[in-house]
Design a protein around this motif. Sequence first.
Motif, short mmCIF file in Angstrom:
data_model
loop_
_atom_site.label_atom_id
_atom_site.label_comp_id
_atom_site.label_asym_id
_atom_site.label_seq_id
_atom_site.Cartn_x
_atom_site.Cartn_y
_atom_site.Cartn_z
N PRO A 147 -4.79 13.68 -6.46
CA PRO A 147 -5.99 13.07 -5.87
C PRO A 147 -7.01 12.64 -6.92
N ASP A 148 -7.69 11.55 -6.63
CA ASP A 148 -8.81 11.03 -7.44
C ASP A 148 -8.40 10.56 -8.83
N THR A 149 -7.12 10.20 -9.01
CA THR A 149 -6.69 9.65 -10.31
C THR A 149 -6.37 8.16 -10.22
N ALA A 150 -6.45 7.58 -9.03
CA ALA A 150 -6.00 6.20 -8.85
C ALA A 150 -7.03 5.19 -9.34
N GLY A 210 -2.75 -10.65 -4.91
CA GLY A 210 -1.89 -9.48 -4.91
C GLY A 210 -2.68 -8.27 -5.38
N HIS A 211 -2.13 -7.09 -5.18
CA HIS A 211 -2.81 -5.86 -5.55
C HIS A 211 -1.84 -4.89 -6.20
N VAL A 212 -2.34 -4.12 -7.13
CA VAL A 212 -1.53 -3.10 -7.80
C VAL A 212 -2.43 -1.91 -8.12
N ARG A 213 -1.85 -0.72 -8.04
CA ARG A 213 -2.58 0.50 -8.35
C ARG A 213 -1.79 1.37 -9.32
N PHE A 250 2.99 -1.28 -5.98
CA PHE A 250 2.72 -2.59 -5.39
C PHE A 250 2.94 -2.51 -3.88
N PRO A 251 2.04 -3.09 -3.07
CA PRO A 251 2.31 -3.19 -1.63
C PRO A 251 3.43 -4.18 -1.36
N GLY A 282 -21.18 -1.30 -11.41
CA GLY A 282 -20.71 0.07 -11.44
C GLY A 282 -19.20 0.16 -11.59
N GLN A 283 -18.65 1.30 -11.22
CA GLN A 283 -17.22 1.55 -11.34
C GLN A 283 -16.44 0.71 -10.32
N PRO A 284 -15.24 0.26 -10.66
CA PRO A 284 -14.46 -0.53 -9.71
C PRO A 284 -13.90 0.32 -8.58
N ASP A 285 -13.69 -0.33 -7.41
CA ASP A 285 -13.01 0.35 -6.32
C ASP A 285 -11.50 0.23 -6.54
N LEU A 286 -10.72 0.63 -5.56
CA LEU A 286 -9.27 0.66 -5.74
C LEU A 286 -8.62 -0.72 -5.73
#
Length: 299
Positions: free
Chosen positions: A284-287, A268-271, A212-213, A49-53
């Motif tokens: 909201p809900d665009t990430a 690492g993580h990036v959004r 980036f965190p 399905g769709q990816p999470d954040l």
Amino acid sequence: MSTKLRNGVLVGVVAVGAILGSGSAATAAVTTGTATSGLAGVATKLVYGQPDLNGYRRGGNTFTITNNGTEAVEFPTLTFTSNGRDDLIHAEASDCEHMRGSSTWVNCVLTPLAAGASRTVSLPWGTKSSGPGGTAEVSLTESSDAGGTPVEGTESTVPWKVRFEKLTGTFSIKATPLTYGPLDEAGLSHGFTKVTVKNLSSATVQYPLVTFPSYDGTGTYAKWTGCTQIIQHTDNTACIEQPLAAGEQRTLKFWFESDFVPIWGFDGHVRVAAATDPSGTVIPDTAAGTSFPIPGTDD
């Protein structure tokens, strides 16, 4: 090193079993295999399905196993071999009576199956991949014990199709590994990741916000040349990019530095999200997000 568990009591995932192929996801959803012992298997298609954040996608499929032999099979076993794409989610694989695995394979041992009986097993999967789809397979055997030791001459394979839902939402995002080099004369190590963002929507995003965190490292912000503005918070740093037209894709290089070279690797993580203004107020809900490896010297 191998691990044992009963009834799925192990939090986490183990990379297992799918072998990539060139088959089309549009082919039949159910495929079969037959073992020389009398065990036969049918597997349904696996759809992610769709990816999470964090860019992790989940899916599931089922295996129906039938004992066509004249005697009960005490330990029917499914064995999956790693391919780096598909993870079996241990904590949710409750249909496996026993599990034993390593970094390259995992066994799912079922309860006894009487002669002529059938059983349907549901297995949960996850992946960091975004595709393409293909094929996968499992080895179906009788085992001589609960550890999944195969009985010679009883093995067969059961293939199935794998596909990925088309991405929806505002963005897609992917990032390359961030590898830190040796320490320089100033005692700093440098590395970069390339982040590719695509606008999936039908309108221009005026303020794409890439974040980036802080635990991924300290940004070398003077080299973040694709940002119109850089916003630093205590726990993250955000880059406001130039507007991104509908359907447009862009890749930027983000440099980081550290006063040590990591011994053990981590993710690492990036959004990316759409902001309403240059100050970075997120709509909201665009990430959308993804993870990327930061290798250590022991990797």
